[in-house]
Design a protein around this motif. Structure first.
Motif, PDB file in Angstrom:
ATOM      1  N   LEU A  83      -0.758  24.483 -65.453  1.00  0.00           N
ATOM      2  CA  LEU A  83      -0.768  23.554 -66.580  1.00  0.00           C
ATOM      3  C   LEU A  83       0.205  22.397 -66.385  1.00  0.00           C
ATOM      4  O   LEU A  83      -0.040  21.289 -66.902  1.00  0.00           O
ATOM      5  N   VAL A  84       1.296  22.614 -65.667  1.00  0.00           N
ATOM      6  CA  VAL A  84       2.313  21.573 -65.512  1.00  0.00           C
ATOM      7  C   VAL A  84       1.773  20.367 -64.736  1.00  0.00           C
ATOM      8  O   VAL A  84       1.820  19.226 -65.238  1.00  0.00           O
ATOM      9  N   PRO A  85       1.234  20.544 -63.521  1.00  0.00           N
ATOM     10  CA  PRO A  85       0.664  19.361 -62.840  1.00  0.00           C
ATOM     11  C   PRO A  85      -0.538  18.774 -63.585  1.00  0.00           C
ATOM     12  O   PRO A  85      -0.743  17.550 -63.561  1.00  0.00           O
ATOM     13  N   ALA A  86      -1.320  19.627 -64.251  1.00  0.00           N
ATOM     14  CA  ALA A  86      -2.466  19.117 -65.012  1.00  0.00           C
ATOM     15  C   ALA A  86      -1.999  18.209 -66.145  1.00  0.00           C
ATOM     16  O   ALA A  86      -2.645  17.197 -66.447  1.00  0.00           O
ATOM     17  N   ALA A  87      -0.884  18.559 -66.780  1.00  0.00           N
ATOM     18  CA  ALA A  87      -0.348  17.727 -67.861  1.00  0.00           C
ATOM     19  C   ALA A  87       0.133  16.381 -67.331  1.00  0.00           C
ATOM     20  O   ALA A  87      -0.059  15.338 -67.986  1.00  0.00           O
ATOM     21  N   PHE A  88       0.758  16.369 -66.142  1.00  0.00           N
ATOM     22  CA  PHE A  88       1.202  15.102 -65.560  1.00  0.00           C
ATOM     23  C   PHE A  88       0.002  14.211 -65.217  1.00  0.00           C
ATOM     24  O   PHE A  88       0.054  12.989 -65.410  1.00  0.00           O
ATOM     25  N   LEU A 124      -0.192  19.559 -74.695  1.00  0.00           N
ATOM     26  CA  LEU A 124       0.189  20.499 -75.749  1.00  0.00           C
ATOM     27  C   LEU A 124       0.173  21.931 -75.217  1.00  0.00           C
ATOM     28  O   LEU A 124       1.093  22.713 -75.490  1.00  0.00           O
ATOM     29  N   ALA A 125      -0.856  22.271 -74.447  1.00  0.00           N
ATOM     30  CA  ALA A 125      -0.934  23.612 -73.870  1.00  0.00           C
ATOM     31  C   ALA A 125       0.224  23.852 -72.899  1.00  0.00           C
ATOM     32  O   ALA A 125       0.824  24.932 -72.887  1.00  0.00           O
ATOM     33  N   ALA A 126       0.551  22.843 -72.077  1.00  0.00           N
ATOM     34  CA  ALA A 126       1.644  22.999 -71.118  1.00  0.00           C
ATOM     35  C   ALA A 126       2.978  23.195 -71.827  1.00  0.00           C
ATOM     36  O   ALA A 126       3.784  24.065 -71.452  1.00  0.00           O
ATOM     37  N   LEU A 127       3.245  22.384 -72.860  1.00  0.00           N
ATOM     38  CA  LEU A 127       4.489  22.537 -73.608  1.00  0.00           C
ATOM     39  C   LEU A 127       4.557  23.905 -74.293  1.00  0.00           C
ATOM     40  O   LEU A 127       5.618  24.537 -74.354  1.00  0.00           O
ATOM     41  N   ARG A 128       3.419  24.360 -74.789  1.00  0.00           N
ATOM     42  CA  ARG A 128       3.365  25.678 -75.438  1.00  0.00           C
ATOM     43  C   ARG A 128       3.787  26.779 -74.478  1.00  0.00           C
ATOM     44  O   ARG A 128       4.649  27.601 -74.796  1.00  0.00           O
ATOM     45  N   TRP A 129       3.183  26.808 -73.310  1.00  0.00           N
ATOM     46  CA  TRP A 129       3.434  27.923 -72.400  1.00  0.00           C
ATOM     47  C   TRP A 129       4.742  27.772 -71.642  1.00  0.00           C
ATOM     48  O   TRP A 129       5.339  28.784 -71.250  1.00  0.00           O
ATOM     49  N   LEU A 130       5.195  26.543 -71.435  1.00  0.00           N
ATOM     50  CA  LEU A 130       6.542  26.371 -70.875  1.00  0.00           C
ATOM     51  C   LEU A 130       7.590  26.934 -71.826  1.00  0.00           C
ATOM     52  O   LEU A 130       8.553  27.594 -71.399  1.00  0.00           O
ATOM     53  N   LEU A 146       2.333  32.910 -64.274  1.00  0.00           N
ATOM     54  CA  LEU A 146       1.213  32.505 -63.436  1.00  0.00           C
ATOM     55  C   LEU A 146       0.268  31.555 -64.177  1.00  0.00           C
ATOM     56  O   LEU A 146      -0.288  30.630 -63.583  1.00  0.00           O
ATOM     57  N   GLY A 147       0.089  31.772 -65.476  1.00  0.00           N
ATOM     58  CA  GLY A 147      -0.799  30.916 -66.244  1.00  0.00           C
ATOM     59  C   GLY A 147      -0.217  29.549 -66.540  1.00  0.00           C
ATOM     60  O   GLY A 147      -0.960  28.570 -66.720  1.00  0.00           O
ATOM     61  N   THR A 148       1.114  29.446 -66.595  1.00  0.00           N
ATOM     62  CA  THR A 148       1.771  28.176 -66.905  1.00  0.00           C
ATOM     63  C   THR A 148       1.800  27.246 -65.702  1.00  0.00           C
ATOM     64  O   THR A 148       1.713  26.014 -65.861  1.00  0.00           O
ATOM     65  N   ILE A 149       1.912  27.811 -64.513  1.00  0.00           N
ATOM     66  CA  ILE A 149       2.071  26.985 -63.302  1.00  0.00           C
ATOM     67  C   ILE A 149       0.983  25.923 -63.163  1.00  0.00           C
ATOM     68  O   ILE A 149       1.297  24.745 -62.915  1.00  0.00           O
ATOM     69  N   ILE A 181      -3.827  37.326 -61.697  1.00  0.00           N
ATOM     70  CA  ILE A 181      -4.155  35.902 -61.651  1.00  0.00           C
ATOM     71  C   ILE A 181      -5.345  35.602 -62.561  1.00  0.00           C
ATOM     72  O   ILE A 181      -5.341  34.611 -63.308  1.00  0.00           O
ATOM     73  N   VAL A 182      -6.363  36.469 -62.533  1.00  0.00           N
ATOM     74  CA  VAL A 182      -7.528  36.254 -63.402  1.00  0.00           C
ATOM     75  C   VAL A 182      -7.116  36.339 -64.870  1.00  0.00           C
ATOM     76  O   VAL A 182      -7.542  35.517 -65.701  1.00  0.00           O
ATOM     77  N   ALA A 183      -6.275  37.327 -65.221  1.00  0.00           N
ATOM     78  CA  ALA A 183      -5.803  37.454 -66.605  1.00  0.00           C
ATOM     79  C   ALA A 183      -4.996  36.229 -67.021  1.00  0.00           C
ATOM     80  O   ALA A 183      -5.137  35.726 -68.146  1.00  0.00           O
ATOM     81  N   ALA A 184      -4.146  35.728 -66.112  1.00  0.00           N
ATOM     82  CA  ALA A 184      -3.313  34.570 -66.426  1.00  0.00           C
ATOM     83  C   ALA A 184      -4.153  33.317 -66.630  1.00  0.00           C
ATOM     84  O   ALA A 184      -3.936  32.538 -67.570  1.00  0.00           O
ATOM     85  N   VAL A 185      -5.132  33.116 -65.754  1.00  0.00           N
ATOM     86  CA  VAL A 185      -5.967  31.914 -65.832  1.00  0.00           C
ATOM     87  C   VAL A 185      -6.848  31.939 -67.078  1.00  0.00           C
ATOM     88  O   VAL A 185      -6.989  30.934 -67.778  1.00  0.00           O
ATOM     89  N   THR A 186      -7.451  33.101 -67.384  1.00  0.00           N
ATOM     90  CA  THR A 186      -8.350  33.176 -68.539  1.00  0.00           C
ATOM     91  C   THR A 186      -7.592  33.148 -69.859  1.00  0.00           C
ATOM     92  O   THR A 186      -7.953  32.402 -70.773  1.00  0.00           O
ATOM     93  N   GLY A 187      -6.526  33.961 -69.986  1.00  0.00           N
ATOM     94  CA  GLY A 187      -5.839  34.105 -71.261  1.00  0.00           C
ATOM     95  C   GLY A 187      -4.800  33.045 -71.549  1.00  0.00           C
ATOM     96  O   GLY A 187      -4.548  32.716 -72.716  1.00  0.00           O
ATOM     97  N   VAL A 188      -4.184  32.483 -70.487  1.00  0.00           N
ATOM     98  CA  VAL A 188      -3.084  31.532 -70.677  1.00  0.00           C
ATOM     99  C   VAL A 188      -3.513  30.109 -70.293  1.00  0.00           C
ATOM    100  O   VAL A 188      -3.467  29.193 -71.110  1.00  0.00           O
ATOM    101  N   THR A 189      -3.932  29.926 -69.042  1.00  0.00           N
ATOM    102  CA  THR A 189      -4.222  28.573 -68.562  1.00  0.00           C
ATOM    103  C   THR A 189      -5.380  27.925 -69.311  1.00  0.00           C
ATOM    104  O   THR A 189      -5.279  26.788 -69.775  1.00  0.00           O
TER     105      THR A 189
END
Length: 289
Positions: free
Chosen positions: A193-198, A32-38, A188-191, A67-75
């Protein structure tokens, strides 16, 4: 305008919490998170491509902070919220969500030098009381007999990560435009999430892409991600992370209104009392004197 931006963003995010609870059995949390940010990234990037190209040098110079902002706020943040919804109940989620503004206020004091006045602490306490009144339906017995689970720790961690993201937004380098900063953090935050979703698909139950799931993804991808994040970042730049974070206490109010309108759940006098307490606490905590 900063107060208005924060209020609208929180209103939109209240719907995100309804979706997190309503679709807990429909779609796995990381997916769900991956689809959201994609969705959010695909919609936003065409509009900010030129901003990203123009600010590329500054983005590369500040890549660590980005990268820190992307990982904390998005990923991580919303992924942890979705995971928490599967392992704890709404009362506990609301309880631990109330720690987020406290984290923000403390971190803003440490890293940004924002003053914490006695009036702000009093406002925080009153707003927390209003949030607890709504979350527990005005029953002290519910609060006393709370049981804590893994999802509660996850929600607590999510709140701290959101506080870190809010501080980083305030410290955005002036050489990076707001659109470029948001576009870079989305991408950067979405990248990850994609392999994690798979990977999640190998362990999670099968799910189907129904019209309801599509509507939920569009809501959280376009409104709760793109629109709300732009408004939230704008609010932080106008009024600071400490003031903006206080508006998060309105989430249980707006979530309750949404549940009443969309799900037929009753609105009681406790909701009214909670709203008055939250509104009063936020006003107290955000007043300059």
């Amino acid at each position: 305008m900063g107060f208005l931006f924060a209020l609208i963003a929180v209103t939109i995010w209240s719907g995100n919490f309804l979706i997190a609870s309503g679709f807990v059995d429909e779609i796995p949390p990381v997916t769900l998170a991956a689809l959201r940010w994609l969705t959010a990234t695909a919609v936003f990037l065409p509009f900010v491509r030129r901003d990203l190209q123009r600010d590329m040098r500054a983005l590369l110079d500040h890549r660590r902070e980005l990268i820190v902002a992307a990982v904390t706020g998005v990923t991580l943040f919303n992924t942890l919220v979705y995971v928490s919804a599967r392992t704890t109940d709404a009362v506990n989620m609301a309880l631990f969500a109330s720690t987020t503004p406290v984290f923000v206020v403390i971190l803003a004091r440490i890293f940004l030098g924002e003053r914490i006045s006695p009036l702000r602490w009093a406002g925080l306490a009153i707003a927390i009381a209003g949030m607890l009144a709504i979350a527990t339906h005005g029953s002290l017995d519910v609060l006393v007999h709370l049981t804590f689970r893994l999802g509660d720790v996850i929600m607590l961690a999510a709140g701290f990560l959101w506080a870190v993201y809010s501080i980083l937004v305030k410290r955005k380098p002036p050489t990076i435009s707001r659109n470029a900063y948001l576009g870079a953090t989305f991408l950067l935050g979405t990248i990850p999430l994609v392999p994690a979703a798979f990977v999640e698909q190998c362990f999670a139950p099968a799910w189907s892409f129904t019209p309801a799931v599509l509507g939920a993804v569009l809501y959280i991808g376009v409104l709760a991600s793109l629109v709300a994040f732009f408004l939230w970042n704008s609010a932080i730049m106008h009024i600071g992370p400490g003031n903006a974070a206080l508006f998060q206490y309105f989430m249980p109010v707006f979530s309750g209104i949404g549940a009443w309108l969309l799900l037929g759940q009753p609105a009681t006098m406790v909701h009214a009392v909670g709203f008055v307490l939250i509104f009063s606490g936020v006003v107290m905590a955000t007043r300059p004197r």
